[in-house]
Design an enzyme around this catalytic site. Structure first.
Site, mmCIF file in Angstrom:
data_model
loop_
_atom_site.group_PDB
_atom_site.id
_atom_site.type_symbol
_atom_site.label_atom_id
_atom_site.label_comp_id
_atom_site.label_asym_id
_atom_site.label_seq_id
_atom_site.Cartn_x
_atom_site.Cartn_y
_atom_site.Cartn_z
ATOM 1 N N GLU A 29 0.837 -1.202 0.000
ATOM 2 C CA GLU A 29 0.000 0.000 0.000
ATOM 3 C C GLU A 29 0.873 1.254 0.000
ATOM 4 O OE1 GLU A 29 -2.223 -0.741 3.509
ATOM 5 O OE2 GLU A 29 -3.119 -2.575 2.714
ATOM 6 N N LEU A 58 -5.920 -1.547 -0.672
ATOM 7 C CA LEU A 58 -5.822 -1.595 0.786
ATOM 8 C C LEU A 58 -6.449 -2.900 1.280
ATOM 9 C CD1 LEU A 58 -6.846 2.087 1.639
ATOM 10 C CD2 LEU A 58 -4.557 1.148 1.361
ATOM 11 N N ALA A 59 -5.716 -3.989 1.070
ATOM 12 C CA ALA A 59 -6.241 -5.320 1.396
ATOM 13 C C ALA A 59 -5.070 -6.231 1.714
ATOM 14 C CB ALA A 59 -7.061 -5.876 0.240
ATOM 15 N N GLU A 60 -4.730 -6.326 3.014
ATOM 16 C CA GLU A 60 -3.582 -7.134 3.420
ATOM 17 C C GLU A 60 -3.757 -8.597 3.033
ATOM 18 O OE1 GLU A 60 -4.959 -4.824 5.334
ATOM 19 O OE2 GLU A 60 -3.314 -3.391 5.567
ATOM 20 N N GLN A 82 1.701 -2.355 5.660
ATOM 21 C CA GLN A 82 1.958 -0.940 5.937
ATOM 22 C C GLN A 82 2.230 -0.656 7.409
ATOM 23 O OE1 GLN A 82 -1.077 2.341 5.245
ATOM 24 N NE2 GLN A 82 0.288 2.652 3.507
ATOM 25 N N PHE A 83 1.508 -1.306 8.309
ATOM 26 C CA PHE A 83 1.808 -1.299 9.746
ATOM 27 C C PHE A 83 1.521 -2.704 10.268
ATOM 28 C CE2 PHE A 83 0.930 3.158 8.913
ATOM 29 C CZ PHE A 83 1.976 3.785 9.583
ATOM 30 N N PHE A 86 -1.782 -4.436 11.453
ATOM 31 C CA PHE A 86 -2.790 -4.934 10.533
ATOM 32 C C PHE A 86 -2.473 -6.338 10.033
ATOM 33 C CE2 PHE A 86 -2.740 -0.202 9.728
ATOM 34 C CZ PHE A 86 -3.820 0.054 10.561
ATOM 35 N N HIS A 129 -1.256 0.746 15.335
ATOM 36 C CA HIS A 129 -0.058 0.956 14.537
ATOM 37 C C HIS A 129 1.229 0.552 15.274
ATOM 38 C CE1 HIS A 129 -2.946 3.264 12.277
ATOM 39 N NE2 HIS A 129 -2.055 3.532 11.330
#
Length: 325
Positions: A29, A58-60, A82-83, A86, A129
C-alpha cells in the site's frame, strides 16, 4: 563508510536486490509513487518501473495471497504490510500458507517471501499501529522473524532475508527509522539470519533484547557501569530462530540474566528465552532470570504510551534485583 539512518539503509538494501535479481518484486500500500509511508521505497518505482515496484489495494489479505502465488511461480516477493498492527488480516497467508509451503510440498517448493513492516511505540501513532506482535509469528514454525536495531544490521539482514529461500517477517521499529545514524557500507553485504550480536561486552549480568529496547539496554549498561556493574548486552536480531548458543555462552560467564522486550509480558518472545536459559544453564545461574516488559494491557493511546513502555530505568531496576538476589 557513509553515515545513514535506518530508513536509508533499508532503501539501499531494496535497491541493491532489485538490481541484482529481476525476480525481486516490491509491492504494498503506497510503496510505489509515494515511496511508502516512511519513504522506505522512495524513488524505487521511478528506477525499476511499475512492474517491479507497485501499489496494491488496501487489502492485506490480498497482498499475502499475491505474494504466495508469485513465490510459487519463481519470484522473490517483498510485500510490505503498511503497519504490523494490521497483520491479522494476512495471518492465514503468513502462518497458514507461507510457513508450511516447504513441508506441505515435500520440499519441492518454497516461499522466498520477505515481509517488511513498521511497528513499535514511542512515536505517538494511532491505535493498532504500534503493537509489538512479533510473538504471534515467532510461535509458528517455518518462518523467520527478523528485528534489526541499527542501520548497519538493517541493511545486511534485509539483504539476507530477501535471498533466503524461506519466508521472513522483517520488522522495522518506527522509532529507529530516523532517530540516529550509523556507519553503513555502500556495497552489498549480508548478516547471517539467526545469529545474535553482542553489542556490549560485560562480566556481571547479561541483558538480552531486540529492536528499540537494545538502545534502552545499552543506556542502562552505561548507567550501571558507574556502579561497577558491567552488563553484557545481546541483540537477538532474529527472534525466530533464536541464537541460544550466544546467549548461553554469555550467561555461563555472567551467571545473571534479564530479558527485555517492548511487548507485553504475556506476548513477545521473552518468556521463551527465559525458559530456555533456565533449562540449558540452570547450574550457572545465581539468581532467577527476570523480565522487563510492557504491562499486560492493550497498547494505550498515545498520551499514555511513555509511561506504559519499558525504559532504561526499568532495566536498571531489574538488574539490581538480580544482582542483589
Amino acid at each position: 563508510m557513509a553515515q545513514k539512518t535506518m530508513i536509508q539503509a533499508i532503501t539501499d538494501a531494496l535497491r541493491i536486490e532489485l538490481k541484482n535479481d529481476e525476480n525481486v518484486l516490491v509491492f504494498g500500500e503506497d510503496v510505489g509513487k509515494n515511496g511508502g509511508v516512511f519513504r522506505a521505497t522512495e524513488g524505487l518505482q521511478d528506477e525499476f518501473g511499475e512492474d517491479r515496484v507497485f501499489d496494491t489495494p488496501l487489502a492485506e489479505s490480498g497482498i499475502g495471497g499475491l505474494a504466495t502465488g508469485l513465490a510459487l511461480q519463481g519470484y522473490r516477493p517483498v510485500p510490505e504490510i503498511q503497519f504490523f498492527g494490521f497483520v491479522y488480516e494476512v495471518m492465514d497467508s503468513i502462518n497458514g500458507q507461507m510457513a508450511r509451503m516447504r513441508y506441505r510440498s515435500g520440499n519441492t517448493k518454497n516461499a522466498p517471501i520477505t515481509i517488511p513492516s513498521p511497528f513499535g511505540g514511542g512515536v505517538h501513532t494511532p491505535e493498532l499501529h504500534a503493537d509489538s506482535l512479533e510473538g504471534l509469528i515467532a510461535q509458528q514454525p517455518g518462518i523467520k522473524v527478523v528485528i534489526p536495531s541499527t542501520p548497519y544490521d538493517a541493511k545486511g539482514l534485509l539483504l539476507a532475508s530477501i535471498r533466503d529461500n524461506d519466508p521472513v517477517v522483517f520488522l522495522e521499529h518506527m522509532k529507529l527509522y530516523r532517530s540516529f545514524r550509523g556507519e553503513v557500507p555502500d556495497e552489498d553485504y549480508t548478516i547471517e539470519l539467526g545469529k545474535a550480536d553482542v553489542k556490549r561486552e560485560g562480566k556481571d549480568v547479561t541483558i538480552i533484547s531486540y529492536g528499540a529496547m537494545v538502545h534502552a539496554a545499552l543506556k542502562a549498561a552505561d548507567e550501571l557501569a558507574k556502579d561497577n556493574i558491567e552488563a553484557e548486552v545481546i541483540d537477538l536480531r532474529t527472534v525466530s530462530p533464536i541464537d541460544y548458543e550466544t546467549i548461553i555462552k554469555s550467561v555461563e560467564k555472567t551467571n545473571h540474566a534479564i530479558v527485555v522486550q517492548e511487548a507485553q509480558r504475556q506476548a513477545g518472545v521473552a518468556a521463551n528465552v527465559v525458559a530456555e536459559i533456565q533449562e540449558r544453564a540452570i547450574l550457572h545461574l545465581e539468581a532467577p532470570v527476570l523480565r522487563v516488559t510492557a504491562p499486560d494491557t492493550v497498547y494505550p493511546f498515545s498520551e499514555a504510551e511513555e509511561i506504559w513502555l519499558p525504559d532504561h530505568k526499568d532495566i536498571i531496576e531489574k538488574v539490581n534485583e538480580v544482582m542483589n538476589f
